[in-house]
Design an enzyme around this catalytic site. Structure first.
Site, PDB file in Angstrom:
ATOM      1  CD  GLU A   1      22.991  -9.691 -63.442  1.00 18.57           C
ATOM      2  OE1 GLU A   1      22.732 -10.185 -62.194  1.00 18.57           O
ATOM      3  OE2 GLU A   1      22.951  -8.774 -63.699  1.00 18.57           O
TER       4      GLU A   1
ATOM      5  CE  LYS B   1      12.384 -14.189 -64.218  1.00 17.94           C
ATOM      6  NZ  LYS B   1      13.315 -14.229 -63.811  1.00 17.94           N
TER       7      LYS B   1
ATOM      8  CB  ALA C   1      18.065 -14.843 -67.686  1.00 21.03           C
TER       9      ALA C   1
ATOM     10  N   GLY D   1      20.200 -11.601 -57.757  1.00 20.37           N
ATOM     11  CA  GLY D   1      19.250 -11.764 -57.898  1.00 20.37           C
ATOM     12  C   GLY D   1      18.257 -12.852 -56.879  1.00 20.37           C
TER      13      GLY D   1
HETATM   14  C1  5RP Z   1      19.591  -8.865 -61.659  1.00 20.94           C
HETATM   15  C2  5RP Z   1      19.655  -9.822 -62.717  1.00 20.94           C
HETATM   16  C3  5RP Z   1      19.009 -11.200 -62.838  1.00 20.94           C
HETATM   17  O1  5RP Z   1      19.204 -12.486 -62.595  1.00 20.94           O
HETATM   18  C4  5RP Z   1      16.874 -10.823 -63.355  1.00 20.94           C
HETATM   19  O2  5RP Z   1      16.368  -9.957 -62.492  1.00 20.94           O
HETATM   20  C5  5RP Z   1      16.910 -12.163 -62.617  1.00 20.94           C
HETATM   21  O3  5RP Z   1      16.148 -12.122 -61.480  1.00 20.94           O
HETATM   22  P1  5RP Z   1      15.701 -13.466 -60.371  1.00 20.94           P
HETATM   23  O4  5RP Z   1      16.265 -14.664 -60.632  1.00 20.94           O
HETATM   24  O5  5RP Z   1      15.085 -12.333 -59.467  1.00 20.94           O
HETATM   25  O6  5RP Z   1      14.403 -13.718 -61.396  1.00 20.94           O
HETATM   26  O7  5RP Z   1      19.178  -9.167 -64.313  1.00 20.94           O
HETATM   27  O8  5RP Z   1      20.241  -7.399 -62.708  1.00 20.94           O
END
Ligand code: 5RP
Length: 232
Positions: A110, A128, A90, A34
């Site tokens: 993950e 988040k 996350a 991510g």
């Molecule tokens: C990928 C994930 C990522 O950790 C989650 O989507 C958060 O992403 P970002 O840091 O781009 O907001 O679970 O499968």
């Protein structure tokens, strides 16, 4: 870049850098997927160039390529029994550190890496943190291609609406060759119970509910960074 998105990016970067500082020489490090995890991994790459000695386990093929480009040595997950520390992002995290993950489609690797990690550091921007999982974001569920519609019907009976994830005009394929159903539950009151129920559905490979896996949360919050250990 809008003011709002640059504030979010600053929070992500601050959390990611704080997490990368926690990594020590000799550690086996889980490398999350991510945009937030990518910032931390780039920072680890910078430290590796300065002499930090670590090995990594990548949670996606994209992160495998990024780590290789940064000269972070990688090991095969099947050749190790545990990791010292993992840094991952996350989609949502609640006050008990239950999470929704899988927005980037890497939820299976993950989750396996998180389960094998002594310390799972979660790095997020302030948007988040939520009072209840699922109110604002969908829950990704990875399903077998052969049986995805059977899984969709069973998930729908649990009270959500599911959308088969797409990438442009194609159905999105995970690194494991599976489909992902993005499930809108409109609020999840019992994340641990729902996780167990979903895992019993035939054709479901894994759900994006991560229960009891985060040990430390690092959240960028305005100008500051908060480091919070999981409540007992
Ligand atoms: C990928 C994930 C990522 O950790 C989650 O989507 C958060 O992403 P970002 O840091 O781009 O907001 O679970 O499968």
């Amino acid at each position: 870049m809008s003011k709002e998105s640059s504030a979010t990016d600053l929070e992500k970067a601050a959390a990611a850098r704080r997490a990368a500082e926690m990594v020590r020489d000799g550690q086996l490090v889980g490398l999350g997927t991510g945009s937030t995890a990518t910032i931390a991994i780039r920072e680890l790459g910078r430290r590796v160039k300065e002499g930090l000695k670590i090995e990594g386990v990548a949670t996606s093929t994209a992160i495998e390529a990024l780590a290789a480009s940064l000269s972070i040595p990688l090991v095969n997950f099947n050749e190790i029994s545990k990791l010292d520390i993992t840094i991952d992002g996350a989609d949502e995290i609640d006050s008990k550190f239950n999470m929704i993950k899988g927005g980037g489609g890497a939820l299976i690797r993950e989750k396996l890496v998180a389960i094998a990690s002594e310390k799972e550091i979660i790095i997020v921007d302030s948007s988040k943190r939520v009072a209840r999982l699922g109110d604002a974001r969908v829950l990704p569920v990875e399903v077998l291609r052969f049986g995805w519609s059977l899984a969709e019907r069973a998930l729908t009976k649990l009270g959500c609406t599911c959308v088969l994830r797409r990438a442009g005009d194609q159905v999105f394929l995970s690194d494991n060759g599976n489909y992902i159903l993005d499930c809108n539950f409109g609020g999840i009151d019992d994340p641990a119970g729902l996780e167990k129920t979903i895992k019993l559905i035939p054709a479901v490979v894994e759900s994006g509910l991560f229960i009891n896996l985060a040990s430390t949360l690092i959240v960028g919050s305005g100008q500051s960074v908060q480091v919070i250990d999981r409540p007992a």
